[in-house]
Structures are given as structure tokens and as C-alpha cells.
Design an enzyme around this catalytic site. Structure first.
Site, PDB file in Angstrom:
ATOM      1  N   ASP A  37       0.954  -1.211   0.053  1.00  0.00           N
ATOM      2  CA  ASP A  37       0.344   0.076  -0.159  1.00  0.00           C
ATOM      3  C   ASP A  37       0.959   1.165  -0.061  1.00  0.00           C
ATOM      4  O   ASP A  37       1.956   1.057   0.526  1.00  0.00           O
ATOM      5  CB  ASP A  37      -0.948  -0.035   1.252  1.00  0.00           C
ATOM      6  CG  ASP A  37      -2.110   1.060   0.976  1.00  0.00           C
ATOM      7  OD1 ASP A  37      -3.252   0.241   0.786  1.00  0.00           O
ATOM      8  OD2 ASP A  37      -1.811   2.249   1.240  1.00  0.00           O
ATOM      9  N   ASP A  63       5.910   1.531  -5.405  1.00  0.00           N
ATOM     10  CA  ASP A  63       4.984   2.335  -6.177  1.00  0.00           C
ATOM     11  C   ASP A  63       4.772   1.055  -7.491  1.00  0.00           C
ATOM     12  O   ASP A  63       5.639   0.915  -8.353  1.00  0.00           O
ATOM     13  CB  ASP A  63       5.837   3.349  -7.159  1.00  0.00           C
ATOM     14  CG  ASP A  63       4.950   4.164  -8.017  1.00  0.00           C
ATOM     15  OD1 ASP A  63       3.816   3.774  -8.118  1.00  0.00           O
ATOM     16  OD2 ASP A  63       5.635   5.124  -8.523  1.00  0.00           O
ATOM     17  N   TYR A 161     -12.298   6.332 -15.145  1.00  0.00           N
ATOM     18  CA  TYR A 161     -12.357   4.906 -14.469  1.00  0.00           C
ATOM     19  C   TYR A 161     -13.115   3.710 -15.252  1.00  0.00           C
ATOM     20  O   TYR A 161     -12.468   2.576 -15.345  1.00  0.00           O
ATOM     21  CB  TYR A 161     -13.080   5.183 -13.181  1.00  0.00           C
ATOM     22  CG  TYR A 161     -13.311   4.080 -12.285  1.00  0.00           C
ATOM     23  CD1 TYR A 161     -12.160   3.779 -11.371  1.00  0.00           C
ATOM     24  CD2 TYR A 161     -14.420   3.238 -12.007  1.00  0.00           C
ATOM     25  CE1 TYR A 161     -12.120   2.839 -10.397  1.00  0.00           C
ATOM     26  CE2 TYR A 161     -14.525   2.325 -11.132  1.00  0.00           C
ATOM     27  CZ  TYR A 161     -13.442   1.872 -10.234  1.00  0.00           C
ATOM     28  OH  TYR A 161     -13.614   0.875  -9.420  1.00  0.00           O
ATOM     29  N   LYS A 165     -11.227   0.307 -16.162  1.00  0.00           N
ATOM     30  CA  LYS A 165     -11.507  -1.209 -15.636  1.00  0.00           C
ATOM     31  C   LYS A 165     -12.229  -2.036 -16.927  1.00  0.00           C
ATOM     32  O   LYS A 165     -11.964  -3.230 -17.091  1.00  0.00           O
ATOM     33  CB  LYS A 165     -12.840  -0.628 -14.693  1.00  0.00           C
ATOM     34  CG  LYS A 165     -12.526  -0.196 -13.252  1.00  0.00           C
ATOM     35  CD  LYS A 165     -11.313  -0.884 -12.622  1.00  0.00           C
ATOM     36  CE  LYS A 165     -11.276  -0.650 -11.269  1.00  0.00           C
ATOM     37  NZ  LYS A 165     -10.210  -1.489 -10.477  1.00  0.00           N
TER      38      LYS A 165
END
Length: 291
Positions: A37, A63, A161, A165
Site C-alpha cells: 500500500d 510504487d 475509471y 476497468k
């Protein structure tokens, strides 16, 4: 429960929400988990939970959008746990705007975290698994990608987005077709759950109930991830699962629908009637979210 005993798993975006639920569930199933994370304290907190329960985990804040940095994430998993079996590409961001107001920076940021992030880590993992397979190892590796209902049918105010996706869904199909020869499966899921991103938009809909079944709890999605990451799922690849509450389904992807073949070139003037006929026979698309 030891469905994933001693399997080594990398999970991105695992400091909270779905990623945290996945990390805890994999650890409970016996896996060794690299908790990635960008927020290192959040990743370390999840590692602390896993270790307190007797599991094995290591924190990482590499990263995922940098190719070399992604290689270091894979290297840490290998050096810490000695192997790698499962990659869960979960990390994501939103930069929601109506398309007419969407800027280049918002577009690039979402593509970088989602599409490029999925590519960078998987590329390094696949190279490791391919070398194993070429060396005679019986590989049973897993790539688990994260798409979305927005990627499957579009979503108002989320063109960046949704495009990312949708790209992940297509990437999964290609990975599955190409990588099976090395013992690698690739599947994706479109989860509906309460996370840091969804709470911003669907706070009232997804709020935790005072009692009873918590329909949008991230923990509802985690069992599918554990099963897909296990050796039991070796025969399943190139599929996109939708998970919501207690519902589990497999998305029915794009496929060729009704057609007309003239046997020669169509004239533009002919096509209005032909398209009308085809639309009358085709299965209607699902509506775009928010429309």
C-alpha cells in the site's frame, strides 16, 4: 482453514478496504502475504493484525505504477518468502468528472494506477513464473485483476475509471489465453463493497447496518479471492466474476450478435434498415450506471 497453505501472495492497495479483507483472509487460509500500500503505516497495521493472529506477512509501500519499482515489490516477496504464487491487483483511485469537464491529469492518473499498475507487477511476476516453467517446475500461479461494473457497462461521471476497468477486463482475457502454457491463470472480479472510494459516492447506500448481514462488507468478497488464489482453481481462467453481498455471478462478455451478410459491399443508404433489424434482434446492453 489451509486452502492456501504456504502460498505466497502479493496484494496491492491492501492497507484498507477490500485489500485489507483479502490480506486477512489469505493469511487465515495459510498464505504468506506481502501487503502493499502506498500508505506504509496502513500496510504495517494490516501486517500487525495478521501476525497477531499467527500469520506471516510483510509490509511494502512500493510504487506499482513504476516498472522498476514494481520489480522491487516482486523481489521483496521472493526474498522474504522464497517464492511467489499469487498476484492480486487491487489498488485503485477515482478522479470522477463528467467527460466534458475531464482534464488530462485526471485521465492520466487513473490510467496509470489502474492499467499501468496492473501491467507493471504482472509483467515481473509472469517473467518469474515463465522461467520456473521453462526450468521444469510445475507452476500453479494466479493473476487476479480488479475490474468493475463501471468497466463492464460504463458509469456516468467516470469515463476515465470505466475505460481503465474495461481495459483490465480485456487484459485479463489476453493474459489467460497467452499464459496458460506456463501454468498461470488470469481472472478478474468486479466487486461491490464498502471501500474508501465507494463510500465517497454511495455512503448512504453502503453504510454498515446496525445488525444483520452486512451486505457491502469487503469481507464478503474475500472468500472468492482465496479460492481463486488456491490450487483448486487451476482449471478456471479468463473469467470475470461479479460479487455483491451473498451474490456471485460470472459476467457474460462481448460476443458477436445477430448479423447480415450481403456478400458484397454495403451502400450507406442501405444500412439504416439493416441496422434497425439487427438492433431489433440483439440483446439490449445493460444501462450505463447513473443513466
Amino acid at each position: 482453514m489451509s486452502l492456501c497453505k504456504d502460498r505466497v501472495v502479493i496484494i496491492t492497495g491492501a492497507g484498507g478496504g477490500l485489500g485489507r479483507a483479502y490480506a486477512l483472509a489469505f493469511a487465515e487460509a495459510g498464505a504468506k502475504v506481502l501487503v502493499n500500500d502506498i500508505n506504509l503505516p496502513a500496510a504495517e497495521a494490516v501486517v500487525g493484525e495478521i501476525r497477531a493472529a499467527g500469520g506471516q506477512a510483510q509490509a511494502n509501500n512500493g510504487d506499482i505504477t513504476g516498472y522498476a519499482a514494481a520489480g522491487e515489490i516482486v523481489r521483496q516477496a521472493l526474498e522474504t518468502f522464497g517464492d511467489l504464487h499469487v498476484l492480486v491487483n487491487n489498488a485503485g483511485i477515482c478522479r470522477d468528472r463528467m467527460f466534458a469537464s475531464l482534464g488530462e491529469a485526471d485521465w492520466d492518473a487513473v490510467m496509470e494506477v489502474h492499467l499501468k499498475g496492473h501491467f507493471c507487477l504482472a509483467s515481473h511476476a509472469v517473467k518469474y513464473w515463465r522461467e520456473q516453467a521453462k526450468g521444469g517446475v510445475a507452476v500453479q500461479a494466479r493473476i487476479i485483476n480488479t475490474s468493475s461494473g463501471a468497466g463492464l457497462q460504463g458509469s456516468i461521471g467516470q469515463s476515465n475509471y470505466a475505460a481503465a476497468k474495461g481495459g483490465i477486463a480485456a487484459l485479463t482475457l489476453v493474459q489467460a489465453a497467452e499464459l496458460g502454457r506456463y501454468g498461470i491463470t488470469a481472472n478478474a472480479l468486479a466487486p461491490a463493497a464498502r471501500t474508501g472510494m465507494t463510500e465517497q459516492v454511495f455512503a448512504e447506500t453502503m453504510k454498515k447496518p446496525e445488525d444483520g448481514f452486512d451486505y457491502f462488507a469487503p469481507e464478503n468478497v474475500a472468500p472468492l479471492l482465496v479460492w481463486l488464489g488456491s490450487q483448486e482453481s487451476q482449471a478456471v481462467s479468463g473469467r470475470l466474476f461479479e460479487v455483491e453481498g451473498g451474490k456471485l455471478s460470472i459476467a457474460d462478455g462481448w460476443r458477436r450478435g445477430p448479423e447480415r451478410d450481403k456478400g458484397g459491399r454495403w451502400q450507406a443508404e442501405e444500412l439504416g434498415a439493416v441496422v434497425e433489424q439487427l438492433l431489433g434482434e440483439a440483446v439490449p446492453a445493460q444501462k450505463v450506471y447513473g443513466s
